[in-house]
Design a protein around this motif. Sequence first.
Motif, PDB file in Angstrom:
ATOM      1  N   ILE A  53     -13.259  19.448 -16.752  1.00  0.00           N
ATOM      2  CA  ILE A  53     -11.793  19.534 -16.791  1.00  0.00           C
ATOM      3  C   ILE A  53     -11.231  19.530 -15.376  1.00  0.00           C
ATOM      4  CG2 ILE A  53      -9.852  21.064 -17.378  1.00  0.00           C
ATOM      5  CD1 ILE A  53     -11.486  21.869 -19.886  1.00  0.00           C
ATOM      6  N   ALA A  54     -11.867  20.238 -14.460  1.00  0.00           N
ATOM      7  CA  ALA A  54     -11.401  20.256 -13.072  1.00  0.00           C
ATOM      8  C   ALA A  54     -11.510  18.869 -12.437  1.00  0.00           C
ATOM      9  CB  ALA A  54     -12.200  21.275 -12.270  1.00  0.00           C
ATOM     10  N   ASP A  55     -12.600  18.159 -12.686  1.00  0.00           N
ATOM     11  CA  ASP A  55     -12.757  16.793 -12.166  1.00  0.00           C
ATOM     12  C   ASP A  55     -11.691  15.871 -12.734  1.00  0.00           C
ATOM     13  OD1 ASP A  55     -14.936  17.579 -10.678  1.00  0.00           O
ATOM     14  OD2 ASP A  55     -16.423  16.783 -12.092  1.00  0.00           O
ATOM     15  N   TRP A  56     -11.435  15.972 -14.029  1.00  0.00           N
ATOM     16  CA  TRP A  56     -10.406  15.147 -14.671  1.00  0.00           C
ATOM     17  C   TRP A  56      -9.037  15.436 -14.051  1.00  0.00           C
ATOM     18  CZ3 TRP A  56      -6.222  17.088 -17.406  1.00  0.00           C
ATOM     19  CH2 TRP A  56      -5.406  16.129 -18.001  1.00  0.00           C
ATOM     20  N   ILE A  88      -4.350  13.977 -10.613  1.00  0.00           N
ATOM     21  CA  ILE A  88      -3.425  14.257  -9.509  1.00  0.00           C
ATOM     22  C   ILE A  88      -3.487  13.141  -8.473  1.00  0.00           C
ATOM     23  CG2 ILE A  88      -3.014  15.807  -7.551  1.00  0.00           C
ATOM     24  CD1 ILE A  88      -3.851  18.124  -9.438  1.00  0.00           C
ATOM     25  N   THR A  89      -4.692  12.693  -8.142  1.00  0.00           N
ATOM     26  CA  THR A  89      -4.861  11.604  -7.180  1.00  0.00           C
ATOM     27  C   THR A  89      -4.215  10.328  -7.695  1.00  0.00           C
ATOM     28  OG1 THR A  89      -6.921  12.564  -6.379  1.00  0.00           O
ATOM     29  CG2 THR A  89      -6.559  10.233  -5.914  1.00  0.00           C
ATOM     30  N   ARG A  90      -4.476  10.003  -8.961  1.00  0.00           N
ATOM     31  CA  ARG A  90      -3.908   8.799  -9.564  1.00  0.00           C
ATOM     32  C   ARG A  90      -2.378   8.842  -9.550  1.00  0.00           C
ATOM     33  NH1 ARG A  90      -6.163   9.432 -14.043  1.00  0.00           N
ATOM     34  NH2 ARG A  90      -8.125   8.484 -13.468  1.00  0.00           N
ATOM     35  N   ASN A  91      -1.797   9.991  -9.876  1.00  0.00           N
ATOM     36  CA  ASN A  91      -0.340  10.126  -9.893  1.00  0.00           C
ATOM     37  C   ASN A  91       0.252   9.993  -8.488  1.00  0.00           C
ATOM     38  OD1 ASN A  91      -0.267  10.437 -12.649  1.00  0.00           O
ATOM     39  ND2 ASN A  91      -0.149  12.666 -12.579  1.00  0.00           N
ATOM     40  N   ALA A  92      -0.410  10.604  -7.509  1.00  0.00           N
ATOM     41  CA  ALA A  92       0.087  10.544  -6.132  1.00  0.00           C
ATOM     42  C   ALA A  92       0.040   9.116  -5.598  1.00  0.00           C
ATOM     43  CB  ALA A  92      -0.723  11.481  -5.244  1.00  0.00           C
ATOM     44  N   LEU A  93      -1.062   8.414  -5.843  1.00  0.00           N
ATOM     45  CA  LEU A  93      -1.174   7.042  -5.356  1.00  0.00           C
ATOM     46  C   LEU A  93      -0.248   6.099  -6.115  1.00  0.00           C
ATOM     47  CD1 LEU A  93      -5.021   6.763  -4.779  1.00  0.00           C
ATOM     48  CD2 LEU A  93      -3.229   6.897  -3.043  1.00  0.00           C
ATOM     49  N   SER A  94      -0.051   6.343  -7.388  1.00  0.00           N
ATOM     50  CA  SER A  94       0.838   5.494  -8.180  1.00  0.00           C
ATOM     51  C   SER A  94       2.291   5.630  -7.745  1.00  0.00           C
ATOM     52  CB  SER A  94       0.720   5.826  -9.663  1.00  0.00           C
ATOM     53  OG  SER A  94      -0.569   5.500 -10.124  1.00  0.00           O
ATOM     54  N   ILE A 123      -6.489   1.929  -7.457  1.00  0.00           N
ATOM     55  CA  ILE A 123      -6.109   3.330  -7.666  1.00  0.00           C
ATOM     56  C   ILE A 123      -7.080   4.038  -8.606  1.00  0.00           C
ATOM     57  CG2 ILE A 123      -4.340   4.835  -8.670  1.00  0.00           C
ATOM     58  CD1 ILE A 123      -2.233   2.977  -7.460  1.00  0.00           C
ATOM     59  N   ASP A 124      -7.418   3.413  -9.719  1.00  0.00           N
ATOM     60  CA  ASP A 124      -8.339   4.057 -10.667  1.00  0.00           C
ATOM     61  C   ASP A 124      -9.714   4.271 -10.045  1.00  0.00           C
ATOM     62  OD1 ASP A 124      -6.613   4.474 -12.776  1.00  0.00           O
ATOM     63  OD2 ASP A 124      -6.999   2.494 -13.647  1.00  0.00           O
ATOM     64  N   LEU A 125     -10.171   3.309  -9.249  1.00  0.00           N
ATOM     65  CA  LEU A 125     -11.473   3.465  -8.586  1.00  0.00           C
ATOM     66  C   LEU A 125     -11.463   4.633  -7.609  1.00  0.00           C
ATOM     67  CD1 LEU A 125     -12.383  -0.256  -7.848  1.00  0.00           C
ATOM     68  CD2 LEU A 125     -13.402   1.243  -9.559  1.00  0.00           C
ATOM     69  N   ILE A 126     -10.398   4.734  -6.843  1.00  0.00           N
ATOM     70  CA  ILE A 126     -10.283   5.839  -5.885  1.00  0.00           C
ATOM     71  C   ILE A 126     -10.204   7.168  -6.630  1.00  0.00           C
ATOM     72  CG2 ILE A 126      -8.794   6.863  -4.111  1.00  0.00           C
ATOM     73  CD1 ILE A 126     -10.313   4.384  -3.191  1.00  0.00           C
ATOM     74  N   ALA A 127      -9.432   7.225  -7.694  1.00  0.00           N
ATOM     75  CA  ALA A 127      -9.270   8.468  -8.446  1.00  0.00           C
ATOM     76  C   ALA A 127     -10.591   8.924  -9.052  1.00  0.00           C
ATOM     77  CB  ALA A 127      -8.216   8.296  -9.535  1.00  0.00           C
ATOM     78  N   GLN A 128     -11.450   7.985  -9.408  1.00  0.00           N
ATOM     79  CA  GLN A 128     -12.739   8.351 -10.009  1.00  0.00           C
ATOM     80  C   GLN A 128     -13.863   8.446  -8.979  1.00  0.00           C
ATOM     81  OE1 GLN A 128     -13.184   9.327 -13.112  1.00  0.00           O
ATOM     82  NE2 GLN A 128     -11.007   9.056 -13.470  1.00  0.00           N
TER      83      GLN A 128
END
Length: 72
Positions: free
Chosen positions: A31-34, A39-45, A62-67
């Motif tokens: 859950i913490a990783d998700w 948060i990263t995906r939202n900030a970059l988007s 963006i998805d690659l960076i977030a994961q």
Amino acid sequence: MAAFDTPRTVSDSAILFGRIGAAICTVIGAIADWNDARITRNALSALSDRELEDIGLSRGEIDLIAQHKASF
């Protein structure tokens, strides 16, 4: 006066509780990783295409960076 002494060993219930605890920790970690990825995906988007270009990213990454799957 009588004393009753028994040797105690690890019981099956202790092993079960250990496994349950490990499973709970695994779920909490997932859950913490998700949430970190969200948060990263939202900030970059929220950045414009120009801002993303300034930091060397495209919208498709963006998805690659977030994961954490992109290589730097």
